[in-house]
Scaffold this active site. Sequence first.
Site, PDB file in Angstrom:
ATOM      1  N   CYS A   1       9.888  -6.242   0.896  1.00  0.00           N
ATOM      2  CA  CYS A   1       9.538  -7.660   1.043  1.00  0.00           C
ATOM      3  C   CYS A   1       9.309  -8.027   2.509  1.00  0.00           C
ATOM      4  O   CYS A   1      10.246  -8.050   3.302  1.00  0.00           O
ATOM      5  CB  CYS A   1      10.651  -8.515   0.437  1.00  0.00           C
TER       6      CYS A   1
ATOM      7  N   CYS B   1      11.145 -11.204   3.599  1.00  0.00           N
ATOM      8  CA  CYS B   1      12.583 -10.935   3.756  1.00  0.00           C
ATOM      9  C   CYS B   1      12.846 -10.386   5.156  1.00  0.00           C
ATOM     10  O   CYS B   1      13.817 -10.773   5.814  1.00  0.00           O
ATOM     11  CB  CYS B   1      13.062  -9.939   2.713  1.00  0.00           C
TER      12      CYS B   1
END
Length: 146
Positions: A66, A69
């Site tokens: 991600c 993230c």
Amino acid sequence: MKRIALLLILSLTLVASSRADENDITKKKPAVTKNGFYPNLDIQSALAKAKKDKKVVLVDFTAKWCGFCRLLDQRTFSQKKVQDWMVKNTIAIKVDVDKVKGVFRKYKIQGVPCLIFLNPDGSEKSRIEGYLPADRFLKMAKRKIQ
């Protein structure tokens, strides 16, 4: 001979009780990493600590793949003001959604990053979905846990 046996029994009892203390979350203070997260706590342990410390749990649902993230880690959670706020107000943990089965369904996660604030009883207090820069994160997080 009786004294040696008694000393041996006492020694084993002390060793056993010290090991039990090491595993008891209420007696051992988990270490916070430099970014404000407790790396060795799962959700249940974080909830127990939050109840004891009278805080909320901040669960950062994340994944290695991600990109947003990683941005949260690099640009938001790396800021000292964010870390200080998290340590003071939350028990913050990270959960890799690829490693912990069933979290998408259990917490109704649509995508990552997803930050969920949990009350010590495990009920959801609020959530933040997606990436936010440090100042916006702090403003929103403070409002969400009131």
